[in-house]
Write a protein that holds these residues in place. Structure first.
Motif, PDB file in Angstrom:
ATOM      1  N   SER A 135       0.820  -1.221   0.000  1.00  0.00           N
ATOM      2  CA  SER A 135       0.000   0.000   0.000  1.00  0.00           C
ATOM      3  C   SER A 135       0.850   1.266   0.000  1.00  0.00           C
ATOM      4  N   ASP A 136       2.134   1.168   0.354  1.00  0.00           N
ATOM      5  CA  ASP A 136       3.025   2.335   0.383  1.00  0.00           C
ATOM      6  C   ASP A 136       3.714   2.577  -0.955  1.00  0.00           C
ATOM      7  N   VAL A 137       3.491   1.702  -1.931  1.00  0.00           N
ATOM      8  CA  VAL A 137       4.233   1.743  -3.198  1.00  0.00           C
ATOM      9  C   VAL A 137       3.337   2.240  -4.333  1.00  0.00           C
ATOM     10  N   ILE A 169       8.201   8.950  -1.732  1.00  0.00           N
ATOM     11  CA  ILE A 169       9.596   9.283  -2.035  1.00  0.00           C
ATOM     12  C   ILE A 169      10.072   8.391  -3.178  1.00  0.00           C
ATOM     13  N   PRO A 170      10.662   8.984  -4.242  1.00  0.00           N
ATOM     14  CA  PRO A 170      11.205   8.143  -5.323  1.00  0.00           C
ATOM     15  C   PRO A 170      12.394   7.322  -4.823  1.00  0.00           C
ATOM     16  N   VAL A 171      12.272   5.992  -4.881  1.00  0.00           N
ATOM     17  CA  VAL A 171      13.331   5.123  -4.366  1.00  0.00           C
ATOM     18  C   VAL A 171      13.951   4.240  -5.439  1.00  0.00           C
ATOM     19  N   ALA A 172      13.281   4.112  -6.573  1.00  0.00           N
ATOM     20  CA  ALA A 172      13.811   3.241  -7.619  1.00  0.00           C
ATOM     21  C   ALA A 172      13.231   3.671  -8.958  1.00  0.00           C
ATOM     22  N   GLY A 173      13.955   3.364 -10.018  1.00  0.00           N
ATOM     23  CA  GLY A 173      13.438   3.726 -11.329  1.00  0.00           C
ATOM     24  C   GLY A 173      14.331   3.235 -12.443  1.00  0.00           C
ATOM     25  N   VAL A 174      13.774   3.244 -13.645  1.00  0.00           N
ATOM     26  CA  VAL A 174      14.517   2.854 -14.834  1.00  0.00           C
ATOM     27  C   VAL A 174      14.202   3.841 -15.948  1.00  0.00           C
ATOM     28  N   ILE A 175      15.227   4.196 -16.711  1.00  0.00           N
ATOM     29  CA  ILE A 175      15.084   5.026 -17.903  1.00  0.00           C
ATOM     30  C   ILE A 175      15.521   4.192 -19.095  1.00  0.00           C
ATOM     31  N   GLY A 176      14.600   3.981 -20.025  1.00  0.00           N
ATOM     32  CA  GLY A 176      14.932   3.277 -21.254  1.00  0.00           C
ATOM     33  C   GLY A 176      15.242   4.264 -22.365  1.00  0.00           C
ATOM     34  N   ARG A 360       0.453  10.014  -2.514  1.00  0.00           N
ATOM     35  CA  ARG A 360       0.489   8.589  -2.162  1.00  0.00           C
ATOM     36  C   ARG A 360      -0.562   7.768  -2.887  1.00  0.00           C
ATOM     37  N   LYS A 361      -1.640   8.416  -3.304  1.00  0.00           N
ATOM     38  CA  LYS A 361      -2.686   7.715  -4.054  1.00  0.00           C
ATOM     39  C   LYS A 361      -2.635   8.066  -5.536  1.00  0.00           C
ATOM     40  N   GLY A 362      -1.683   8.919  -5.934  1.00  0.00           N
ATOM     41  CA  GLY A 362      -1.534   9.260  -7.338  1.00  0.00           C
ATOM     42  C   GLY A 362      -2.608  10.176  -7.878  1.00  0.00           C
ATOM     43  N   ARG A 363      -3.350  10.871  -6.983  1.00  0.00           N
ATOM     44  CA  ARG A 363      -4.449  11.717  -7.458  1.00  0.00           C
ATOM     45  C   ARG A 363      -3.957  13.056  -8.008  1.00  0.00           C
TER      46      ARG A 363
END
Length: 538
Positions: A135-137, A169-176, A360-363
């Motif tokens: 739920s935190d992601v 908080i941004p903790v991980a990501g990928v750029i293609g 947190r809910k992307g609204r």
């Protein structure tokens, strides 16, 4: 008991999904090239381009956007079902218009299905306790950042972005990067967590465009064009001897925030260099001289990634208002991961120095205060100075914060309300991190007012404007305290919108109503899990 998710596994799947989406983007591009050669099919020639705003290339939506997002979402849903919160740039209606629901996107774009080629789940090292509450992601997807560049055939600025936030908080990501060096495509990814959840990772890999099996086919590349960790730790004496390059990456818009920021940076560098003619070794600027190199570049992700990887002593991205959480989540996470792994200095804020908000809910996804991102000691120092200057710039304050204040027309006259003081708009935020609107403050005040004051507020008055002078602010690591000064107006004369029709106040009617409070005390307290509590008092 709430369901948990392993972030290392999630990022591995996102990297694999991003690689498959890059194949879609390349497929659509090559289809367009074939159409240009044959000139037989106009729909192929356009790349399936439609516009969210008529004939505005910045709002272009292509076949590649919708299909790439569908590929990513189906890969994630294959592993996690509907349990994972996913926020994509292309909404469902737009994707339905592209008819992606009724087609096998994997087959149509020659991309292997997860059932035929299993998703990679172990690219990122993890430890036993690397799980966090699901739920935190939130996962943010920009399937093709740089759509305008794709349409205009500036394909090397095109990227695919997938970012992961934990508790906002941004903790991980990928750029293609679909169109990388030697006709390969590249993937840049990173993750930064506390030590109990696993080590920080920041990597670059290169894939042949016709790869069939993900892990055996990639070639690892140096993350930086040189060892930045070593470069950052040079002594001030070494830096002073050679001079410095500060590289600025921004777009071609004429936004006032961008123009003012570049003007200030040029003025400061010129001033700093001239001082060094008479006095050596300035504490704030330890280099012998600084040269600014301005680069105009398309795509939010492309600007930020170049800022991270560039070989200059320092680099800054200036992104005006209008970008969104899916533009910044992945690049920000990668910056943080590279800072942690390689010992770099860096900073990400809005124009005024406040933290970027990932709802947190992307609204709420829009960054309407712009973005500043810096990498390298000298860039971070200029970044901090620039945020402070923006909080003093009365024209920028009125331009950027107009939607938060209850006025739209009389900006010149209302400049006087600031008394040309620096405003602490970087910290006056609600629980979620957004700047307060006058309406929000007024609603919070209702619980604190007397019956007579509440009657005045309800029947005849509303908050027009507030100021937060820097001199009235106490900043600590876990809480902020300050005095907020209020300006009220008669409700019947105020600027408001009713059923889409704006009613505007004549400025001479604006006044401070003595019966309502002229100021309130504000406090914002940060807890360990990155949540905040806001307290107002009279």
């Amino acid at each position: 008991m709430s369901e948990n998710i392993c972030l290392a596994k999630l990022l591995s799947i996102c990297v694999d999904s991003c690689a498959r989406a890059c194949r879609v983007i390349r497929f659509v591009h090559h289809k367009r090239l074939r159409a240009e050669t044959s000139a037989l099919d106009n729909s192929l020639l356009s790349g399936g381009v439609t516009y969210k705003e008529k004939n505005d290339p910045r709002s272009a939506l292509t076949e590649a956007d919708g299909a790439a997002q569908r590929i990513i979402m189906q890969c994630l849903c294959y592993e996690y079902g509907n349990t994972l919160r996913i926020i994509g740039e292309e909404d469902e209606e737009e994707m339905e218009e592209g008819n992606y629901e009724n087609m096998d996107v994997f087959q149509s774009y020659c991309v292997p299905r997860p059932t035929d080629q299993p998703l990679c789940i172990s690219l990122i090292p993890s430890v036993d306790c690397s799980e966090v509450p699901l739920s935190d992601v939130t996962v943010y997807i920009d399937p093709m950042d740089g759509t305008r560049e794709f349409v205009e055939n500036r394909i090397h600025n095109v990227q695919c972005l997938i970012g992961i936030t934990l508790c906002g908080i941004p903790v991980a990501g990928v750029i293609g990067i679909p169109f990388g060096q030697n006709d390969n495509f590249e993937l840049v990814y990173g993750i930064h967590l506390n030590q109990s959840l696993g080590p920080s990772v920041a990597e670059r890999i290169s894939l042949h465009p016709e790869y069939q099996s993900f892990l055996p086919e990639y070639a690892s590349k140096p993350f930086f064009p040189f060892h930045k960790g070593q470069k950052e730790t040079n002594s001030n004496d070494d830096c002073f001897d050679k001079g410095a390059v500060l590289r600025i990456f921004t777009g071609d818009s004429g936004r006032i925030q961008k123009n003012h920021a570049i003007r200030y940076l040029n003025e400061w560098v010129e001033e700093s260099n001239s001082k060094l003619n008479s006095s050596k070794k300035q504490d704030s600027f330890p280099f012998a001289s600084t040269t600014i190199d301005l680069k105009i570049k398309g795509g939010c992700g492309s600007k930020i990634l170049q800022t991270i990887l560039d070989d200059a002593d320092g680099a800054i991205s200036i992104l005006p208002p209008g970008n969104c959480s899916w533009d910044t989540a992945a690049p920000t996470a990668i910056l943080f991961a590279s800072m942690k792994k390689y010992g770099l200095s860096g900073k990400v804020t809005d124009t005024f120095g406040g933290e970027l908000v990932y709802h947190r809910k992307g609204r709420i996804v829009k960054n309407d205060l712009g973005v500043l991102l810096s990498r390298g000691d000298i860039a971070v120092k200029y970044h901090q100075r620039l945020c402070q200057k923006m909080r003093e710039d009365q024209l920028i304050l009125n331009y950027a914060l107009n939607k938060y204040w209850n006025h739209t027309k009389f900006q010149k006259e209302l400049l006087e309300l600031h008394n040309n003081e620096s405003q602490a708009v970087d910290v006056i935020r609600n629980e979620e991190g957004h700047l307060f609107t006058c309406f929000e403050i007024q609603k919070r005040l209702e619980a604190l007012l007397s019956i007579d004051q509440l009657q005045i507020l309800t029947n005849s008055s509303e908050l027009l404007h507030y100021t937060v002078p820097e001199k009235d602010v106490i900043r600590n690591s876990t809480d902020i305290k300050c005095t907020m000064h209020l300006t009220w107006t008669s409700k019947e004369n105020s600027t408001h919108e009713n059923n889409g029709v704006k009613n505007e106040v004549a400025y001479e009617d604006v006044k401070t109503l003595i019966k309502l409070p002229n100021s309130i005390e504000y406090q914002r307290i940060k807890s360990r899990n990155n949540t905040h509590t806001v307290i107002f008092s009279l």
